[in-house]
Design an enzyme around this catalytic site. Structure first.
Site, PDB file in Angstrom:
ATOM      1  NE  ARG A 148     -17.208  -2.761 -20.765  1.00 44.54           N
ATOM      2  CZ  ARG A 148     -17.952  -2.159 -19.787  1.00 44.54           C
ATOM      3  NH1 ARG A 148     -18.040  -1.038 -19.529  1.00 44.54           N
ATOM      4  NH2 ARG A 148     -18.634  -3.013 -19.018  1.00 44.54           N
ATOM      5  N   GLY A 206     -15.863  -3.816 -10.134  1.00 46.11           N
ATOM      6  CA  GLY A 206     -14.827  -2.872  -9.854  1.00 46.11           C
ATOM      7  C   GLY A 206     -15.386  -1.827  -8.934  1.00 46.11           C
ATOM      8  CG  ASP A 210     -20.245   2.420 -17.428  1.00 42.17           C
ATOM      9  OD1 ASP A 210     -18.852   2.096 -17.480  1.00 42.17           O
ATOM     10  OD2 ASP A 210     -20.878   2.393 -16.179  1.00 42.17           O
ATOM     11  NE  ARG A 229     -21.995  -0.957 -18.210  1.00 43.15           N
ATOM     12  CZ  ARG A 229     -23.170  -0.900 -17.611  1.00 43.15           C
ATOM     13  NH1 ARG A 229     -24.268  -1.144 -17.938  1.00 43.15           N
ATOM     14  NH2 ARG A 229     -23.022  -0.775 -16.102  1.00 43.15           N
ATOM     15  NE  ARG A 241     -21.168   6.606  -6.019  1.00 46.54           N
ATOM     16  CZ  ARG A 241     -20.560   5.882  -7.041  1.00 46.54           C
ATOM     17  NH1 ARG A 241     -21.089   4.684  -7.659  1.00 46.54           N
ATOM     18  NH2 ARG A 241     -19.497   6.165  -7.665  1.00 46.54           N
ATOM     19  CE  LYS A 252     -14.623   2.311 -17.628  1.00 44.05           C
ATOM     20  NZ  LYS A 252     -14.855   2.626 -16.352  1.00 44.05           N
ATOM     21  CB  SER A 292     -23.349   4.500  -9.820  1.00 49.13           C
ATOM     22  OG  SER A 292     -22.545   4.279 -10.958  1.00 49.13           O
ATOM     23  CB  SER A 294     -11.652   7.191 -12.250  1.00 52.67           C
ATOM     24  OG  SER A 294     -12.302   6.313 -11.464  1.00 52.67           O
ATOM     25  CD  GLN A 351     -15.206   2.069 -10.439  1.00 51.90           C
ATOM     26  OE1 GLN A 351     -13.972   1.757 -10.829  1.00 51.90           O
ATOM     27  NE2 GLN A 351     -16.402   1.343 -10.959  1.00 51.90           N
TER      28      GLN A 351
END
Ligand code: S3P
Length: 743
Positions: A655, A403, A624, A696, A335, A651, A331, A476, A478
């Protein structure tokens, strides 16, 4: 194996024709190979070398013996094809399948039209993308087409049986066959094959004749040799290609000339940044290509790296021990590129995750004109262009499996003056984007998506955005980040409230870049009109990647592992909290703060785990980590119940379903529910599980083998590289017996 065809007639027994002839003989794909060549000595040599069974100087000699089971392959230079077609028209019956190997398809199509007056059902044009600078019958190589691509360019008039015959013949010699339209073929090849030949021929000619230095080649090193190998290709053949595909080649030369002049100007002006921009972009593109070629067969990589199948075989039992540092936080890596690009000044990043997802973000910003140096051992230098300095990309921005890239980028792109399209791989193309597109539309953005809000996302740009308040329906990070980033460009204030706390890297990092972000309760807001100032970013190790080894140690008796320099941001430590509730022995050492993020060394020692009801407030903090946590649940005593986790269904794959399927395949009792799963601890059995291409899931079932009764085979593991490129190496280092099979 039965013969694919009865007889192959090869017209032109050079490298291309001779190699197919030799390959069919080697594979026993036909009963007999007949060669046709202009010269007697070529015919004799081809028979002598056992490339063909017999050979003649005229097609007419064999015309009477040919029937519907046979195939004619025209392998003469492009501009010599027309007289061959004329010959065929005069003596060959219409039911015989005919194909060719010319590098340009438009001109051969014109020849067919000129000779026959209309398209022919039985003439299926094609082009094997394989070659060598060697030519002539002596160069024929039965393995030339193995694992190479062949492009067929069928027309509406070609019937499926003729197309299939050509397809089967190429398949039988190991080629990967795809179809394309004739114009597409000629444009693509003009850039990737014809232009490099133009440049190589011209460069060598320039040096050999115009450099006033006869000895120049004496001083030429490996670089010259690599670059100019193709200048020793067959001159006639390449002349023909230039003449036959002139229009597309001229366009490619124009584009190249413009870019070369631009580079010349940059050198003249001593514009180091501009030169770095060109070279870093080129290096990244070429490195990627080299990697593709070295990891996988040429044909697979040419199609799509997603097709490359990577299978993990994991031997059962063992424990994990040692002291390791997993790669940088995904993440924060995303960024760091985004904010670094939008900042004023040069941002220096260390600890950058060199995984596919973060690299996709990096590439997207390069595609928008940002000069980015690296990554080089986790170090990246971003030459920021300021909030309004991005340039329109020339093509769509491809973000692969990521994503985070797509959703966060959509917020930034909504604020730009230009239009851009975001595309992704097969998995990403199924994921919901309306969760960001809808609030962005409320802010005034114009965004098109495919059905049900799926990618690709086209963001029109050029709209004046206005700040809104958005009450997020789901927890979220995101969505929150996307809106805050769009808020940098929107009039007034943009604010969001989150139903539960989610990772706050965007907020922390914006502040780190000197941009004010307010937080009041669960409401986070930004005002437009500010600017980002470049800074240094030290990215901690990713707790999501550390999780696999934390769970590994927590489930495997005798384990004791320390994961160093891991980010323990309070919005990310759900995994620690949940494992502790299950009874795990976890100690944080050396807690400190690095660049605004809390960091620690995490030690995990094995103790038996117990099943728990996972507190719902922990779910977004460990979102996650559930694939790995469910493996812990499978090894715990009793039931573990997960609820409030419907987000897991959207995801990289669903999952909940993927973990339930895999655990059940391994003999573990579990019941998926709409928003979670109930797992009853038990003995993990040997078995084969499908990761569904989800990194994952793949890594979680790998560590499950530590407690399995026999080997676990995990399928489709290529995407582990999206977040954790050296997972297999570290897994082996700490004691997991993992074998990687690529096919
Ligand atoms: C991420 C947020 C989470 C997480 C993803 C990375 C981020 O997604 O699953 O891997 O960097 O903001 P959601 O925001 O969809 O929960």
């Amino acid at each position: 194996m039965p013969h694919v065809i009865d007889k192959l007639v090869v017209i032109g027994i050079g490298l291309i024709g001779g190699s197919l002839a030799a390959a069919l003989k080697k594979q026993h794909s036909c009963r007999e190979v007949i060669g046709i060549a202009k010269r007697e000595d070529t015919c004799a040599r081809a028979v002598e070398l056992n490339i063909v069974d017999r050979a003649y100087t005229s097609l007419q000699t064999v015309a009477g013996e040919l029937g519907a089971q046979d195939l004619i392959f025209i392998a003469v230079p492009t501009l010599a094809i027309k007289p061959v077609l004329q010959d065929i028209k005069n003596c060959i019956p219409e039911n015989i399948t005919i194909t060719d190997g010319a590098s340009v398809k438009g001109s051969v199509y014109q020849d067919v039209m000129a000779v026959f007056g209309e398209e022919q059902a039985n003439i299926v044009l094609g082009h094997p993308i394989a070659g060598s600078e060697k030519s002539g019958v002596e160069a024929a190589n039965p393995d030339l087409y193995d694992k190479h691509r062949v492009i067929l360019t069928p027309t509406q008039t070609n019937t499926r049986d003729h197309i299939k015959k050509v397809y089967d013949v190429w398949k039988s010699v190991g080629a990967d066959v795809v179809e394309m339209s004739i114009p597409d073929h000629d444009v693509v090849l003009a850039s990737t094959s014809h232009l490099p030949h133009v440049i190589a021929f011209s460069l060598v000619d320039t040096l050999a004749h115009d450099s006033n230095n006869e000895n120049i080649f004496r001083y030429a090193a490996g670089g010259f040799r690599d670059f100019t190998r193709i200048a020793s290709s067959d001159a006639t053949m390449w002349r023909d290609i230039m003449l036959a595909n002139d229009e597309a080649i001229l366009n490619a030369i124009d584009l190249f000339s413009t870019n070369l002049s631009r580079l010349k100007q940059a050198i003249q002006a001593k514009d180091a940044k501009q030169i770095t921009g060109v070279f870093t972009r080129a290096k990244a593109a070429r490195d990627r290509f080299t990697l593709m070629l070295s990891n996988q067969a040429y044909n697979t990589t040419m199609s799509n790296s997603e097709n490359a199948n990577v299978i993990y075989h994991v031997a059962p039992g063992g424990s994990v021990k040692g002291n390791i540092r997993v790669p940088g936080d995904k993440s924060i890596s995303h960024r760091s590129i985004m904010l670094g690009s939008l900042a004023e000044g040069v941002t220096e990043i260390s600890g950058f995750l060199e995984g596919e997802d973060a690299l996709a973000t990096l590439q997207a910003f390069r595609d928008m004109g940002v000069v980015i140096e690296g990554p080089n051992n986790g170090r990246v230098t971003v030459n920021g262009v300021g909030l309004h300095g991005l340039e329109a990309p020339t093509g769509s921005l491809y973000v692969g499996n990521s994503g985070t890239s797509m959703r966060l980028l959509s917020g930034i792109l909504a604020g730009q003056k230009f239009a851009a399209e975001l595309t992704g791989d097969e998995s990403l193309t199924k994921r919901p984007m309306n969760r960001v597109a809808n609030p962005l539309r409320e802010m005034g953005a114009v965004i098109d998506t495919a059905e049900e809000g799926r990618p690709p996302m086209k963001i029109h740009g050029g709209e004046a955005l206005k700040g809104i308040h958005y009450d997020m329906p789901m927890a979220s990070a995101q969505v929150k980040s996307c809106l805050l980033l769009a808020g940098l460009y929107a009039e007034g204030e943009t604010s969001v409230t989150e139903p539960a706390p989610t990772r706050d890297h965007t907020e922390r990092m914006l502040r780190g870049f000197g941009y004010e972000v307010k937080r009041e309760g669960d409401k986070i807001s930004v005002q437009s009109g500010g600017k980002l100032t470049a800074c240094e970013i030290d990215i901690p190790a990713d707790i999501s990647s550390a999780t696999f080894f934390m769970v590994a140690a927590a489930i495997a008796p005798g384990s004791d592992i320390t994961l160093t320099h891991v980010g323990i941001n309070p919005t990310r430590i759900g995994v620690i909290n949940i494992l502790k509730l299950m009874g795990a022995d976890i100690t944080l050492h050396n807690e400190r703060e690095v660049g605004g993020e809390p960091v620690a060394d995490i030690q995990v020692k094995y103790v038996p785990l117990k099943g728990i009801q996972i507190p719902e407030e922990q779910v977004p903090l460990a979102i996650d980590e559930f694939p790995a946590l469910l493996v812990a649940a499978a090894c715990a005593e009793g039931k573990t119940v997960l609820t409030g986790a419907e987000e897991l269904r959207v995801k990289e794959t669903d999952r909940i379903q993927a973990m339930a399927d895999g655990l059940i395949a391994l003999g573990i009792e579990c019941e998926p529910t709409p928003d979670g799963i109930v797992v009853t601890g038990g003995q993990i059995q040997s078995g084969e599980v499908e990761s569904c291409g989800d990194h994952r899931i793949a890594m979680s079932f790998t560590i499950a083998a530590l407690r399995a009764a026999g080997q676990i085979t995990v399928k489709n593991c290529a995407n582990v590289a999206t977040s954790f490129p050296n997972f297999a190496d570290l897994a082996k280092q700490v004691g997991i017996s993992l074998d990687i099979i690529r096919s």
